[in-house]
Scaffold this motif. Structure first.
Motif, PDB file in Angstrom:
ATOM      1  N   LYS A   3      74.041  -3.072  50.145  1.00 37.41           N
ATOM      2  CA  LYS A   3      75.160  -2.741  51.019  1.00 37.41           C
ATOM      3  C   LYS A   3      76.259  -3.799  50.924  1.00 37.41           C
ATOM      4  N   GLU A   6      78.267  -3.123  47.846  1.00 29.98           N
ATOM      5  CA  GLU A   6      79.110  -1.946  48.066  1.00 29.98           C
ATOM      6  C   GLU A   6      80.309  -2.316  48.920  1.00 29.98           C
ATOM      7  N   TYR A  10      84.277  -2.187  47.844  1.00 28.89           N
ATOM      8  CA  TYR A  10      85.248  -1.478  48.675  1.00 28.89           C
ATOM      9  C   TYR A  10      86.436  -2.388  48.994  1.00 28.89           C
TER      10      TYR A  10
END
Length: 89
Positions: A3, A6, A10
């Motif tokens: 996560k 990610e 982003y």
């Protein structure tokens, strides 16, 4: 852990988009002044605009590729570390 990568990807994408908008905003007065001085009222050539977009896209892809490489390296190091600790226990 996934996560976090990610999230980093982003935020890198968002940073690129924000930088693009910032550059356009900063150059707007310069462009207007140039058009006033030269008497040109037309938009920039599409080929030049496309070249800039292409360069920005390449930069974004490069950043994403580097992020993916860093993720792969981190995963490898974690795997090596875990494997090393399991054999010591």
């Amino acid at each position: 852990m996934n996560k976090h990568f990610e999230d980093a990807r982003y935020y890198l994408k968002r940073a690129g988009e924000t930088a693009t908008r910032g550059v356009k905003e900063e150059l707007e007065p310069v462009e207007e002044r140039f058009r006033e001085l030269t008497g040109k009222e037309e938009e920039p050539e599409p080929s030049r605009l496309e070249a800039v977009k292409s360069d920005l896209k390449e930069l974004q892809e490069k950043a994403e590729g580097e992020a993916e490489e860093a993720i792969a390296d981190a995963r490898q190091k974690i795997g090596d570390y875990r494997g090393k600790n399991e054999t010591e226990a």
